[in-house]
Design a protein around this motif. Structure first.
Motif, PDB file in Angstrom:
ATOM      1  N   GLU A   1      43.272  35.956  34.470  1.00 30.88           N
ATOM      2  CA  GLU A   1      43.709  37.328  34.757  1.00 30.88           C
ATOM      3  C   GLU A   1      44.902  37.276  35.688  1.00 30.88           C
ATOM      4  OE1 GLU A   1      40.766  39.472  37.014  1.00 30.88           O
ATOM      5  OE2 GLU A   1      40.248  37.731  38.222  1.00 30.88           O
ATOM      6  N   ASP A   2      45.784  38.273  35.554  1.00 33.15           N
ATOM      7  CA  ASP A   2      46.917  38.380  36.463  1.00 33.15           C
ATOM      8  C   ASP A   2      46.465  39.092  37.734  1.00 33.15           C
ATOM      9  OD1 ASP A   2      49.500  38.105  37.403  1.00 33.15           O
ATOM     10  OD2 ASP A   2      50.452  39.158  35.719  1.00 33.15           O
ATOM     11  N   ALA A   3      47.250  38.974  38.791  1.00 31.28           N
ATOM     12  CA  ALA A   3      46.977  39.727  40.030  1.00 31.28           C
ATOM     13  C   ALA A   3      47.723  41.053  39.961  1.00 31.28           C
ATOM     14  CB  ALA A   3      47.452  38.912  41.219  1.00 31.28           C
ATOM     15  N   GLY A   4      47.547  41.894  40.978  1.00 32.48           N
ATOM     16  CA  GLY A   4      48.308  43.148  41.046  1.00 32.48           C
ATOM     17  C   GLY A   4      49.698  42.871  41.596  1.00 32.48           C
ATOM     18  N   LYS A   5      50.305  43.922  42.134  1.00 32.45           N
ATOM     19  CA  LYS A   5      51.685  43.784  42.614  1.00 32.45           C
ATOM     20  C   LYS A   5      51.805  44.449  43.969  1.00 32.45           C
ATOM     21  CE  LYS A   5      54.431  45.377  39.343  1.00 32.45           C
ATOM     22  NZ  LYS A   5      55.296  45.505  38.209  1.00 32.45           N
TER      23      LYS A   5
END
Ligand code: ADP
Ligand code: MG
Ligand code: ZN
Length: 480
Positions: A126-130
């Motif tokens: 999964e990607d992280a937020g920003k």
């Protein structure tokens, strides 16, 4: 002076083009209002449970097969623990010891010939937020967290340290990029970060078989920047060693403005992350049948397509390269062939008039106003001698504007080519009678004058005379 050899391994993050996130049903659409695409799972609220998105697994299998991997019948999601403000759970769900794809490779072509680059693995994560700094909506100044991107699906594709130069690295990346876009699993948009690369670089004396200490330059998001970052890093490491210093294992950042890299942080080792299997997700079991179904659904890949265009259609390597660069263009071209057009003229028209039209209008091939079947009809009219190649360009422009079929346009505008020798002879006789001076010149050996006569006859016929017939008759008459 010691000569050095660079050693490079690339980790590529590919954002998958699924509608929803990897472990929840939130939308993955880019550019929405901050935090509008979130739920308890991707916000990392305690007790929320992840549910794996099947599409993500299918896309991972697609990528794995297209790059010659074996697909693991059983793979495991693991927690990679680290703290970051845009990672609310305090860990990232990834795969570690048992990834979904193993032992792949890609062949890259260039001045080095053909070279095989090993791919160690592909795993899902999964990607992280920003983090958003400065002008944050709702905050006059400061930093905000946008979790829309949290939990969007990524593939991480890790190469072996087989790459030896910045040019090889770029060739590898371009090929990988083309494949994931062909597969329809990634939009390929590098500015938006859908395809980004961490470049691991080390140097060693030429002939050594012990790799040097590597640095990792993070998230480089254009081919040009990758080349710059790697070249700069090679030079920096060599200078450092020559000055008696030592390369330290660290994470670096590329600065596009200066074309240089700078230290970001010391590099963690895998054990720092305390990886362990995620107890919220059962091991992923993939049946052979599923893998075979996915294999059958794969599109023809760029390499195979290029080869077929050369070997079966007789196109040049350069034309095949151009036509297969983007899958949509190749599909358009193949639709023109399927409608009966011959391979070479069709290739010339697609690379010529069609591409030019798209360029001028600033539109993509899927919005091309001339349908492939109609282009094939136009080529048919040329082939039968109904219209000349020159008139065909006029007809094509009209098709582009109106979407009408070529036969109707030819009929409507009276563009049918005149091949009738009697009619053409009449025109030629008139032109010769009116230009006796030039006839003398021609007969006196000035053969260039033939061009003048051809031009006059074509003009008199308003472009409709068959050029081959005109040439033949003119030669006969001029020679007397
Ligand atoms: P990490 O997550 O710690 O970066 P990975 O195993 O995911 O570790 O990736 C390591 C990458 O670094 C791989 O692409 C590998 O080929 C590359 N690599 C390993 N050792 C070297 C080295 N000495 N020089 C250059 N690249 C290396
Ligand atoms: Mg890494
Ligand atoms: Zn969610």
């Amino acid at each position: 002076m010691t000569e050095y050899q660079a050693v490079i391994g690339l980790e590529v993050h590919v954002q998958l083009k699924t509608n929803t996130k990897i472990f929840c049903g939130c939308s993955t659409t880019f550019g929405a209002e901050p935090n509008s695409q979130t739920c308890p799972v991707c916000l990392g609220l305690p007790g929320a449970l992840p549910v794996l998105n099947k599409k993500v697994v299918e896309y991972a299998i697609r990528a794995g097969l297209a790059t010659n991997h074996s697909i693991a019948p059983r793979s495991v999601f693991a927690r990679k623990n680290y703290f970051y403000p845009d990672l609310p759970k305090g860990y990232q769900i990834s795969q570690y010891e048992l990834p979904i794809c193993l032992n792949g490779h890609l062949d890259i072509e260039g001045e080095w010939g053909t070279k095989r680059i090993g791919i160690t693995r592909i795993h899902m994560e999964e990607d992280a937020g920003k983090l958003v700094h400065g002008d944050v909506p709702g905050l006059s100044d400061g930093s905000g967290v946008d979790l829309n991107r949290a939990c969007t699906p990524l593939l991480e594709i890790v190469s072996e340290p087989d790459i030896r130069s910045a040019d090889e690295a770029v060739a590898y990346l371009k090929k990988l990029h083309q494949i994931v876009v062909y597969l329809g699993i990634c939009d390929g948009n590098m500015e938006e970060g859908s395809f980004r690369c961490d470049a691991n670089v080390s140097v060693m004396p030429v002939g050594s078989d012990t790799f040097g200490t590597r640095t990792e330059t993070k998230n480089v998001n254009s081919f040009r920047f990758v080349k710059q970052a790697i070249e700069h890093e090679i030079e920096r490491q060599i200078d450092l060693i020559e000055e008696g210093g030592k390369v330290v294992q660290e994470t670096r950042l590329f600065d596009p403005a200066s074309g240089t890299t700078r230290s970001m942080r010391g590099k963690e080792d895998a054990h720092d992350y305390r990886y362990f299997p995620d107890p919220d997700l059962v091991p992923l079991v993939i049946s052979d049948d599923w893998v075979e179904d996915v294999r059958l659904s794969l599109p023809e890949l760029p390499d195979a397509k290029r080869q077929r265009y050369v070997q079966e259609l007789g196109l040049s390597a350069a034309d095949a390269e151009l036509l297969t660069a983007a899958r949509e263009l190749a599909e358009y071209y193949e639709a023109v062939l399927a409608a009966g057009a011959p391979a070479k003229p069709a290739a010339n028209w697609v690379m010529g008039e069609v591409s030019r039209g798209l360029n001028d209008a600033g539109i993509a091939i899927d919005a091309c106003p001339v349908a492939p079947a109609l282009l094939a009809e136009l080529l048919g009219l040329i082939d039968k001698g109904t219209i000349s190649g020159k008139i065909a360009k006029t007809v094509f422009d009209e098709m582009w504007q109106s979407g009408k079929n070529p036969a109707a346009i030819v009929e409507e505008k009276g563009l049918v080519q005149v091949s009738d020798t009697g009619e053409i002879e009449k025109i030629i006789d008139g032109i010769i009678a009116a230009n006796l001076g030039q006839v003398e010149e021609y007969r006196g050996g000035k053969e260039k004058v033939l061009g003048f006569f051809v031009g006059q006859v074509m003009k008199a016929s308003r472009g409709k005379a068959n050029p081959a017939v005109v040439n033949e008759l003119l030669l006969k008459k001029l020679k007397g």
